[in-house]
Design an enzyme around this catalytic site. Structure first.
Site, short mmCIF file in Angstrom:
data_model
loop_
_atom_site.label_atom_id
_atom_site.label_comp_id
_atom_site.label_asym_id
_atom_site.label_seq_id
_atom_site.Cartn_x
_atom_site.Cartn_y
_atom_site.Cartn_z
N GLU A 106 -57.82 15.85 43.13
CA GLU A 106 -58.66 16.77 42.35
C GLU A 106 -57.84 17.98 41.89
O GLU A 106 -57.92 18.41 40.74
CB GLU A 106 -59.83 17.28 43.20
CG GLU A 106 -60.82 16.22 43.59
CD GLU A 106 -60.48 15.53 44.92
OE1 GLU A 106 -59.28 15.35 45.22
OE2 GLU A 106 -61.42 15.18 45.64
N GLU A 154 -48.41 12.84 48.10
CA GLU A 154 -48.12 13.15 49.50
C GLU A 154 -46.65 13.49 49.71
O GLU A 154 -45.82 13.35 48.80
CB GLU A 154 -48.56 11.97 50.37
CG GLU A 154 -50.06 11.74 50.26
CD GLU A 154 -50.62 10.75 51.26
OE1 GLU A 154 -49.83 9.97 51.86
OE2 GLU A 154 -51.84 10.75 51.45
N ASN A 194 -53.55 11.82 44.25
CA ASN A 194 -52.95 12.55 45.37
C ASN A 194 -51.46 12.29 45.45
O ASN A 194 -50.98 11.19 45.18
CB ASN A 194 -53.68 12.27 46.69
CG ASN A 194 -53.85 10.81 47.03
OD1 ASN A 194 -53.94 9.97 46.17
ND2 ASN A 194 -53.89 10.51 48.31
N CYS A 248 -60.73 21.42 47.92
CA CYS A 248 -60.91 21.03 46.51
C CYS A 248 -62.23 21.56 45.96
O CYS A 248 -62.31 21.93 44.79
CB CYS A 248 -60.82 19.52 46.36
SG CYS A 248 -59.12 18.95 46.52
N CYS A 282 -54.20 17.02 47.03
CA CYS A 282 -55.31 16.13 46.68
C CYS A 282 -55.34 15.85 45.17
O CYS A 282 -54.92 16.69 44.36
CB CYS A 282 -56.64 16.76 47.07
SG CYS A 282 -56.91 16.91 48.83
N CYS A 319 -62.79 17.25 49.41
CA CYS A 319 -62.62 18.05 50.63
C CYS A 319 -62.99 19.51 50.34
O CYS A 319 -63.14 19.91 49.18
CB CYS A 319 -61.18 17.95 51.13
SG CYS A 319 -59.99 18.93 50.18
N1 THU Z 1 -57.45 13.35 49.39
C1 THU Z 1 -57.68 13.60 48.08
O1 THU Z 1 -56.81 13.39 47.22
N2 THU Z 1 -58.90 14.06 47.73
C2 THU Z 1 -59.94 14.26 48.60
O2 THU Z 1 -60.99 14.74 48.19
C3 THU Z 1 -59.78 13.91 50.01
C4 THU Z 1 -58.40 13.57 50.45
C5 THU Z 1 -56.11 12.84 49.77
C6 THU Z 1 -55.26 13.79 50.56
C7 THU Z 1 -54.35 12.83 51.28
O3 THU Z 1 -53.26 12.50 50.43
C8 THU Z 1 -55.19 11.58 51.48
O4 THU Z 1 -56.27 11.69 50.56
C9 THU Z 1 -55.75 11.43 52.88
O5 THU Z 1 -56.43 12.56 53.29
#
Ligand code: THU
Length: 160
Positions: free
Chosen positions: A75, A64, A62, A115, A73, A112
């Protein structure tokens, strides 16, 4: 009135040594990718790894941003990196792992909704199911044969 009932199936393994070699190695790449996540805001680091039909493994994590809605994310970072380099190579599997600042993740982290839809687009594009291998920091591992198992009533290009 009639009812539509969904059935889905998840294989649950209690340790990585029970996994098939391909699943275990892909999960290991996802676990390593956790370390390189850029998650200074959520402190929730996620790693993913995509296995392509040509045998290559593409990691992602991920990413940010101080403008929160821009966060991406793991994925999708892995899937889009794979598609940008190997646009015509089918995706066979994706592994996901994560590490939280607040708790020891002893259960699998599931993708999520956005994704799931992105993984489904890759399934649809490659005309081939994508296997999911999911584990937290420790604990059980879930293996799922297709994202459709966790995304009923999928939306795809056939509707357009
Ligand atoms: N996140 C992912 O990378 N994948 C997921 O399936 C769920 C959430 C990340 C997004 C964000 O940077 C952090 O986790 C918190 O939500």
């Amino acid at each position: 009135m009639k009812k539509i009932t969904f059935t889905s199936s998840i294989e649950v393994y209690s340790k990585t040594s029970e996994l098939k070699d391909d699943d275990a190695s892909l999960l290991q790449v996802a676990r390593e990718a956790v370390a390189h996540a850029y998650a200074p805001y959520s402190q929730f680091k996620v790693g993913a790894a995509v296995l392509l039909e040509n045998g290559l493994t593409i990691p992602g994590n991920n990413q940010e941003n101080a403008a929160f809605p821009l966060c991406l994310c793991a994925e999708r970072v892995a899937l889009f990196a794979a598609a940008s380099q190997y646009p015509n190579v089918t995706v066979k599997a994706i592994a996901i792992s994560a590490k939280s600042h607040n708790q020891t993740l002893d259960r699998p982290v599931t993708p999520c909704g956005s994704c799931r839809q992105a993984i489904y687009e890759s399934e649809f594009r490659g005309k081939s199911p994508i296997r999911l291998i999911l584990q937290g920091e420790t604990g059980e591992i879930y293996c799922i044969d297709s994202v459709k198992d966790i995304l009923p009533l999928t939306f795809n290009a056939d509707f357009l």
